[in-house]
Scaffold this motif. Structure first.
Motif, PDB file in Angstrom:
ATOM      1  N   PRO A 112       0.839  -1.208   0.000  1.00  0.00           N
ATOM      2  CA  PRO A 112       0.000   0.000   0.000  1.00  0.00           C
ATOM      3  C   PRO A 112       0.871   1.253   0.000  1.00  0.00           C
ATOM      4  N   LEU A 113       0.779   2.031  -1.061  1.00  0.00           N
ATOM      5  CA  LEU A 113       1.673   3.179  -1.217  1.00  0.00           C
ATOM      6  C   LEU A 113       1.422   4.263  -0.180  1.00  0.00           C
ATOM      7  N   HIS A 114       0.216   4.288   0.400  1.00  0.00           N
ATOM      8  CA  HIS A 114      -0.070   5.322   1.390  1.00  0.00           C
ATOM      9  C   HIS A 114       0.784   5.162   2.642  1.00  0.00           C
ATOM     10  N   LEU A 115       1.373   3.963   2.826  1.00  0.00           N
ATOM     11  CA  LEU A 115       2.239   3.769   3.989  1.00  0.00           C
ATOM     12  C   LEU A 115       3.448   4.704   3.940  1.00  0.00           C
ATOM     13  N   PHE A 116       3.907   5.041   2.730  1.00  0.00           N
ATOM     14  CA  PHE A 116       5.076   5.905   2.600  1.00  0.00           C
ATOM     15  C   PHE A 116       4.755   7.355   2.958  1.00  0.00           C
ATOM     16  N   LYS A 117       3.455   7.691   3.071  1.00  0.00           N
ATOM     17  CA  LYS A 117       3.087   9.021   3.548  1.00  0.00           C
ATOM     18  C   LYS A 117       3.260   9.130   5.054  1.00  0.00           C
ATOM     19  N   ASN A 118       3.372   7.985   5.696  1.00  0.00           N
ATOM     20  CA  ASN A 118       3.630   7.943   7.131  1.00  0.00           C
ATOM     21  C   ASN A 118       5.117   8.223   7.340  1.00  0.00           C
ATOM     22  N   SER A 119       5.451   9.337   7.961  1.00  0.00           N
ATOM     23  CA  SER A 119       6.855   9.745   8.091  1.00  0.00           C
ATOM     24  C   SER A 119       7.672   8.734   8.882  1.00  0.00           C
ATOM     25  N   ILE A 120       7.064   8.105   9.893  1.00  0.00           N
ATOM     26  CA  ILE A 120       7.805   7.125  10.685  1.00  0.00           C
ATOM     27  C   ILE A 120       8.163   5.917   9.831  1.00  0.00           C
ATOM     28  N   ALA A 173       3.891   2.100  14.048  1.00  0.00           N
ATOM     29  CA  ALA A 173       3.355   3.273  13.367  1.00  0.00           C
ATOM     30  C   ALA A 173       2.229   2.951  12.394  1.00  0.00           C
ATOM     31  N   VAL A 174       1.932   1.670  12.151  1.00  0.00           N
ATOM     32  CA  VAL A 174       0.910   1.313  11.173  1.00  0.00           C
ATOM     33  C   VAL A 174      -0.193   0.501  11.841  1.00  0.00           C
ATOM     34  N   ASP A 175      -1.347   0.456  11.197  1.00  0.00           N
ATOM     35  CA  ASP A 175      -2.433  -0.382  11.685  1.00  0.00           C
ATOM     36  C   ASP A 175      -1.996  -1.841  11.688  1.00  0.00           C
ATOM     37  N   HIS A 176      -2.579  -2.596  12.613  1.00  0.00           N
ATOM     38  CA  HIS A 176      -2.185  -3.997  12.748  1.00  0.00           C
ATOM     39  C   HIS A 176      -2.469  -4.799  11.482  1.00  0.00           C
ATOM     40  N   LYS A 177      -3.452  -4.380  10.689  1.00  0.00           N
ATOM     41  CA  LYS A 177      -3.759  -5.117   9.462  1.00  0.00           C
ATOM     42  C   LYS A 177      -2.654  -4.994   8.420  1.00  0.00           C
ATOM     43  N   ALA A 206       4.395  -4.196   6.424  1.00  0.00           N
ATOM     44  CA  ALA A 206       5.310  -3.207   6.994  1.00  0.00           C
ATOM     45  C   ALA A 206       6.602  -3.861   7.485  1.00  0.00           C
ATOM     46  N   THR A 207       6.478  -5.004   8.162  1.00  0.00           N
ATOM     47  CA  THR A 207       7.659  -5.712   8.655  1.00  0.00           C
ATOM     48  C   THR A 207       8.509  -6.214   7.500  1.00  0.00           C
ATOM     49  N   SER A 208       7.868  -6.754   6.467  1.00  0.00           N
ATOM     50  CA  SER A 208       8.601  -7.255   5.313  1.00  0.00           C
ATOM     51  C   SER A 208       9.346  -6.136   4.600  1.00  0.00           C
ATOM     52  N   ALA A 209       8.694  -4.967   4.496  1.00  0.00           N
ATOM     53  CA  ALA A 209       9.349  -3.822   3.867  1.00  0.00           C
ATOM     54  C   ALA A 209      10.601  -3.432   4.641  1.00  0.00           C
ATOM     55  N   SER A 210      10.512  -3.467   5.977  1.00  0.00           N
ATOM     56  CA  SER A 210      11.661  -3.133   6.814  1.00  0.00           C
ATOM     57  C   SER A 210      12.826  -4.086   6.560  1.00  0.00           C
ATOM     58  N   GLN A 211      12.534  -5.393   6.489  1.00  0.00           N
ATOM     59  CA  GLN A 211      13.576  -6.382   6.223  1.00  0.00           C
ATOM     60  C   GLN A 211      14.168  -6.191   4.832  1.00  0.00           C
ATOM     61  N   PHE A 212      13.306  -5.914   3.856  1.00  0.00           N
ATOM     62  CA  PHE A 212      13.781  -5.767   2.480  1.00  0.00           C
ATOM     63  C   PHE A 212      14.710  -4.571   2.335  1.00  0.00           C
ATOM     64  N   PHE A 213      14.322  -3.417   2.875  1.00  0.00           N
ATOM     65  CA  PHE A 213      15.154  -2.222   2.729  1.00  0.00           C
ATOM     66  C   PHE A 213      16.522  -2.423   3.378  1.00  0.00           C
ATOM     67  N   ARG A 214      16.551  -3.119   4.501  1.00  0.00           N
ATOM     68  CA  ARG A 214      17.825  -3.374   5.173  1.00  0.00           C
ATOM     69  C   ARG A 214      18.724  -4.263   4.310  1.00  0.00           C
ATOM     70  N   GLN A 215      18.142  -5.313   3.729  1.00  0.00           N
ATOM     71  CA  GLN A 215      18.926  -6.233   2.912  1.00  0.00           C
ATOM     72  C   GLN A 215      19.342  -5.578   1.596  1.00  0.00           C
ATOM     73  N   ALA A 216      18.437  -4.794   1.007  1.00  0.00           N
ATOM     74  CA  ALA A 216      18.784  -4.087  -0.226  1.00  0.00           C
ATOM     75  C   ALA A 216      19.914  -3.094   0.023  1.00  0.00           C
ATOM     76  N   GLY A 217      19.868  -2.420   1.159  1.00  0.00           N
ATOM     77  CA  GLY A 217      20.958  -1.507   1.501  1.00  0.00           C
ATOM     78  C   GLY A 217      22.281  -2.232   1.624  1.00  0.00           C
ATOM     79  N   GLU A 230      -3.879   6.661  20.455  1.00  0.00           N
ATOM     80  CA  GLU A 230      -2.481   6.279  20.351  1.00  0.00           C
ATOM     81  C   GLU A 230      -2.036   6.128  18.913  1.00  0.00           C
ATOM     82  N   LYS A 231      -2.967   5.833  18.032  1.00  0.00           N
ATOM     83  CA  LYS A 231      -2.606   5.472  16.654  1.00  0.00           C
ATOM     84  C   LYS A 231      -2.157   6.701  15.881  1.00  0.00           C
ATOM     85  N   LEU A 232      -1.075   6.544  15.157  1.00  0.00           N
ATOM     86  CA  LEU A 232      -0.605   7.593  14.267  1.00  0.00           C
ATOM     87  C   LEU A 232      -1.336   7.454  12.949  1.00  0.00           C
TER      88      LEU A 232
END
Length: 521
Positions: free
Chosen positions: A256-264, A384-388, A393-404, A517-519
């Motif tokens: 979901p591209l709207h996740l990138f609008k979330n600054s965190i 920073a994201v909804d539980h759904k 979100a977790t996969s994106a975090s792992q991917f960016f780290r490995q791509a870096g 609490e939700k951002l």
């Protein structure tokens, strides 16, 4: 799953960490064993693909499975990943040639990507954000332990048994983990959406693969300005454009591209990307300095590198507990990245006169910083994201780290090779002699036996002149690595500055998103 009893949660986490250890050990153990494997089955020109194909397959699977697990639950994918990894490990040990090994490693990467992606996501299912720091730190410790013991075990196996057992020795861990997860892991709540964005997934694959290949090959197999590398980058650019258009129109996008609008979300992933560049650069190129510049054996190098991983395990565990206790996390990332940058800068100042103690000190600094930072950047994304959206979100975090890491290793390798080429031209060979071509290649420094053989076969140079040429090669390699480590320093400083812009919000006490609490994403 946060409603489960604490004892059941701990039991499930033990099973998940066993699966992670199984996958991580199979990845780290092959490094010291690969020269023996290649000597037996052949294929020296293709041995890099044993690593590259695994990285490609695991990266693709990790990013795709994140969204699918949000839709269909974690359990089917972690079980499928373990099953694929077990079968692929068995087949790797049966490989009769390098081509079979590469194919089976690709299959192994598919399973490994599923295991890593769903394992980190499962922490988010089991525990609310406030409690995840402790477990994220322990998962980071699993990687550290695998990096410590994997190479040592691999060297022992190929020295005492047949190399096939490198892939088979940990199969019981995988089988036990599979049984435990199958019996204990409950079904997770899903988003309820059943449509799958096959078009977006396909375009994402043909976008990421050329990009990672370009960074893997650039400066090594092809020049950065070659038609091949430029073509791969161009293909990825058009693929990214097409992927963006598709994701804006489908009902259930892969990312979901709207996740990138979330600054965190954006700041954390960019920080993880930069941290990966520095982390993998230190892991990949520090052994070149230890073996090539300091003339230390490969076995001793493994023990020296342990200092970084053990310090990472220490601070990853302690930092995770402190995050859970205090609810604060930004300060740990700031201190961690600053410590990593300091360690990397100290590496850039090393020379042929650097002692083993100095090397260990620098490695410990990098490890301490890495351990503090590692649990934070995944936790911030999950919080920073909804539980759904937890899986994607977790996969994106792992991917960016490995791509870096992939990109960082490539760029640092190019810096090293360019510097070597420049410094070699400054060396003045002994007067009235013709130096063998081998004496102008710093790769010679990695093989003490080859140095001894060349010294006995070289009649044009006296013993003193030969030693002077070797000393010059060590200085060339040291200078080249200094440049690579300095690049890594600037990258980590960039990550450190970026983290100051990370918005720190309270860690939720429940996976049920409280509106206060939700951002907003």
């Amino acid at each position: 799953m946060e409603h489960l009893e604490h004892k059941q949660k701990v039991t499930i986490m033990i099973a998940i960490m066993a699966a992670m250890l199984f996958a991580a050990l199979n990845q780290t153990i092959i490094g010291t064993a690969l020269p023996i494997i290649v000597a037996d089955i052949g294929g020296m020109n293709y041995f890099n693909w044993v690593f590259t194909i695994y990285m490609l397959a695991s990266s693709i699977t990790a990013i795709l499975v994140g969204k699918l697990s949000d839709t269909y639950g974690r359990k089917p994918f972690i079980l499928t990943g373990i099953g694929i990894f077990i079968v692929a490990s068995l087949l790797c040990g049966l490989s009769g040639n390098i081509y079979q090994l590469i194919i089976f490693r690709a299959v192994q990467g598919l399973g490994g990507g599923m295991i890593i992606s769903t394992s980190f996501t499962a922490i988010g299912d089991l525990f609310p954000p406030r409690e995840r720091g402790r477990w994220q730190g322990m998962m980071g410790s699993v990687f550290g332990l695998a990096s410590v013991f994997g190479p040592t075990v691999g060297g022992y196996i190929v020295d005492t048994w047949q190399w096939n057992w490198v892939f088979w020795v940990f199969l019981p861990f995988g089988i036990v983990a599979y049984i435990m997860i199958w019996r204990l892991f409950p079904k997770t709540e899903t988003s309820g959406k059943r449509s799958v964005d096959f078009l977006g997934a396909s375009v994402l694959v043909i976008t990421i693969v050329p990009l990672l290949l370009a960074f893997s090959w650039a400066g090594q197999n092809f020049a950065w300005n070659s038609a091949t590398i430029i073509g791969l980058f161009t293909w990825s650019l058009f693929g990214l454009f097409a992927f963006t258009l598709i994701e804006q129109r489908v009902q259930n996008p892969v990312i979901p591209l709207h996740l990138f609008k979330n600054s965190i979300f954006s700041v954390s992933n960019l920080g993880g990307f930069l941290m990966g560049m520095g982390m993998f650069g230190a892991i990949m190129y520090m052994p070149f300095f230890i073996q090539g510049v300091l003339s230390i054996s490969a076995t001793q190098t493994g023990f020296i590198m342990m200092s970084m991983m053990l310090s990472m395990v220490l601070t990853s565990t302690i930092g995770g507990h402190l995050i859970t206790r205090t609810g604060r996390y930004k300060i740990f990332a700031i201190v961690g990245l600053m410590t990593m940058a300091g360690g990397m800068f100290s590496m850039s100042l090393m020379s042929i006169d650097t002692t083993v103690t100095g090397v260990v000190r620098n490695l410990i600094l990098v490890g301490l910083g890495l351990g503090l930072t590692f649990p934070v950047l995944t936790l911030t994304v999950q919080n920073a994201v909804d539980h759904k959206y937890l899986g994607v979100a977790t996969s994106a975090s792992q991917f960016f780290r490995q791509a870096g890491g992939t990109m960082g290793v490539s760029i640092m390798g190019s810096i090293m090779n360019m510097t070597i080429g420049r410094e070699i031209g400054k060396i003045n060979p002994p007067a009235n002699t013709e130096s063998p071509n081998e004496l102008q290649d710093p790769q010679l420094l990695m093989d003490p036996n080859q140095i001894s053989d060349l010294k006995s076969d070289t009649s044009q140079l006296s013993s003193l002149q030969f030693d002077q040429m070797i000393e010059s090669m060590r200085e060339v390699l040291s200078t080249a690595l200094n440049g690579s480590f300095l690049f890594g320093t600037f990258i980590l400083i960039g990550a450190w500055i970026l983290i100051f812009f990370l918005k720190e919000i309270p860690l939720r006490l429940s996976n049920q998103n409280d509106k206060k609490e939700k951002l907003s994403s």
